[in-house]
Motif scaffolding. Structure first.
Motif, PDB file in Angstrom:
ATOM      1  N   ASP A   1      35.892  40.834  30.865  1.00 11.57           N
ATOM      2  CA  ASP A   1      35.327  40.847  32.216  1.00 11.57           C
ATOM      3  C   ASP A   1      34.713  39.492  32.549  1.00 11.57           C
ATOM      4  O   ASP A   1      34.095  38.849  31.693  1.00 11.57           O
ATOM      5  CB  ASP A   1      34.244  41.926  32.338  1.00 11.57           C
ATOM      6  CG  ASP A   1      34.812  43.337  32.277  1.00 11.57           C
ATOM      7  OD1 ASP A   1      36.013  43.502  32.560  1.00 11.57           O
ATOM      8  OD2 ASP A   1      34.057  44.265  31.940  1.00 11.57           O
TER       9      ASP A   1
ATOM     10  N   ASN B   1      32.509  37.819  35.862  1.00 17.32           N
ATOM     11  CA  ASN B   1      31.879  37.976  37.177  1.00 17.32           C
ATOM     12  C   ASN B   1      31.472  36.597  37.679  1.00 17.32           C
ATOM     13  O   ASN B   1      30.553  35.975  37.135  1.00 17.32           O
ATOM     14  CB  ASN B   1      30.653  38.891  37.063  1.00 17.32           C
ATOM     15  CG  ASN B   1      30.054  39.241  38.410  1.00 17.32           C
ATOM     16  OD1 ASN B   1      30.083  38.438  39.345  1.00 17.32           O
ATOM     17  ND2 ASN B   1      29.500  40.441  38.526  1.00 17.32           N
TER      18      ASN B   1
ATOM     19  N   TYR C   1      41.993  33.379  35.720  1.00 19.40           N
ATOM     20  CA  TYR C   1      41.083  34.407  36.240  1.00 19.40           C
ATOM     21  C   TYR C   1      41.919  35.349  37.087  1.00 19.40           C
ATOM     22  O   TYR C   1      42.516  34.942  38.088  1.00 19.40           O
ATOM     23  CB  TYR C   1      39.986  33.751  37.073  1.00 19.40           C
ATOM     24  CG  TYR C   1      39.067  34.723  37.773  1.00 19.40           C
ATOM     25  CD1 TYR C   1      38.186  35.510  37.045  1.00 19.40           C
ATOM     26  CD2 TYR C   1      39.086  34.841  39.164  1.00 19.40           C
ATOM     27  CE1 TYR C   1      37.336  36.398  37.693  1.00 19.40           C
ATOM     28  CE2 TYR C   1      38.244  35.722  39.815  1.00 19.40           C
ATOM     29  CZ  TYR C   1      37.368  36.506  39.073  1.00 19.40           C
ATOM     30  OH  TYR C   1      36.535  37.386  39.707  1.00 19.40           O
TER      31      TYR C   1
ATOM     32  N   LYS D   1      42.041  39.530  38.549  1.00 19.59           N
ATOM     33  CA  LYS D   1      41.449  40.869  38.709  1.00 19.59           C
ATOM     34  C   LYS D   1      40.092  40.982  38.011  1.00 19.59           C
ATOM     35  O   LYS D   1      39.821  41.922  37.273  1.00 19.59           O
ATOM     36  CB  LYS D   1      42.401  41.940  38.198  1.00 19.59           C
ATOM     37  CG  LYS D   1      43.663  42.120  39.043  1.00 19.59           C
ATOM     38  CD  LYS D   1      44.408  43.374  38.697  1.00 19.59           C
ATOM     39  CE  LYS D   1      43.643  44.615  39.118  1.00 19.59           C
ATOM     40  NZ  LYS D   1      44.403  45.862  38.881  1.00 19.59           N
ATOM     41  N   ASN D   2      39.247  39.975  38.230  1.00 20.14           N
ATOM     42  CA  ASN D   2      37.897  39.940  37.658  1.00 20.14           C
ATOM     43  C   ASN D   2      37.908  39.907  36.132  1.00 20.14           C
ATOM     44  O   ASN D   2      36.970  40.394  35.482  1.00 20.14           O
ATOM     45  CB  ASN D   2      37.069  41.132  38.143  1.00 20.14           C
ATOM     46  CG  ASN D   2      36.888  41.120  39.646  1.00 20.14           C
ATOM     47  OD1 ASN D   2      36.626  40.084  40.251  1.00 20.14           O
ATOM     48  ND2 ASN D   2      37.038  42.290  40.272  1.00 20.14           N
ATOM     49  N   LYS D   3      38.956  39.320  35.573  1.00 25.31           N
ATOM     50  CA  LYS D   3      39.079  39.200  34.131  1.00 25.31           C
ATOM     51  C   LYS D   3      39.303  37.740  33.739  1.00 25.31           C
ATOM     52  O   LYS D   3      39.954  36.972  34.455  1.00 25.31           O
ATOM     53  CB  LYS D   3      40.260  40.029  33.604  1.00 25.31           C
ATOM     54  CG  LYS D   3      40.178  41.522  33.872  1.00 25.31           C
ATOM     55  CD  LYS D   3      39.140  42.206  33.006  1.00 25.31           C
ATOM     56  CE  LYS D   3      39.196  43.718  33.205  1.00 25.31           C
ATOM     57  NZ  LYS D   3      38.182  44.420  32.369  1.00 25.31           N
TER      58      LYS D   3
END
Length: 200
Positions: free
Chosen positions: A95, A97, A165, A167-169
């Motif tokens: 993850d 952010n 980066y 899909k928020n990964k």
């Protein structure tokens, strides 16, 4: 100090760790959430959890000595695959952010500088060259960071990392190799990876 740096640092530590791995067979890597898939070249095998934990913990201890910082590795779950004792592939999907972790491209650039510094501190007499480039894999933008480490009278090690980066990964695929032919085979395997368009 952070997750990505310790993952990268594992790369050259694997060369000096005796990892057994699981039974060798053709492996297809799939992450349904990202729509990602790739086929590893024949002969690779996945390290079991015990060997993976061993590599991660050793990486943590080495970085602690270099930077005098204790690193939380509780959520580290890289997938490590080996061809033999000198050629490895590491895949990490974690993850990310941007509001908390900051701009992704800037973070990758900083991680790569830290990686170079770690190698330089460990291989004082080695000739180390780096190269950053940008490209696409199945129409997904990637940053490629290559490190060549020529250790006098020992070996020449290559580390190639692909980061993006999506899909928020934080997606990171790294190859560490001493055998040039195996390295090229792995680079081609990564370049042939697929991302389902519905997942982007």
């Amino acid at each position: 100090m952070n997750f990505k740096l310790i993952c990268f640092y594992i790369s050259f530590l694997l060369i000096v760790i005796n990892c057994n791995g699981s039974e060798s067979k053709e492996i297809q890597i799939v992450d349904k959430a990202l729509g990602f898939s790739m086929n590893l070249p024949e002969g690779f095998q996945k390290l079991d959890q015990e060997e993976t934990n061993k590599a991660v913990n050793l990486g943590k201890e080495k970085l602690k000595k270099l930077y005098d910082v204790d690193i939380d590795i509780s959520d580290m779950k890289p997938n490590i695959f080996k061809k033999d004792e000198e050629n490895y592939f590491i895949l990490s999907i974690k993850d990310y952010n941007v509001e908390i972790d900051g701009d992704y491209k800037q973070a990758v650039a900083e991680y790569n500088i830290q990686l170079y510094t770690a190698y330089r501190k460990n291989f004082i007499t080695a000739e180390i060259d780096t190269l950053t480039s940008y490209g696409k894999i199945d129409n997904v933008d990637f940053t490629k960071f290559s490190v060549s480490i020529d250790i006098p009278h020992k070996a020449k090690m290559e580390v190639v990392s692909y980061n993006t980066y999506i899909k928020n990964k934080d997606f990171s695929a790294s190859i560490v190799y001493l055998d040039k032919d195996i390295g090229e085979e792995m680079v081609n395997a990564i370049k042939s990876a697929k991302f389902k368009k519905t997942a982007l």
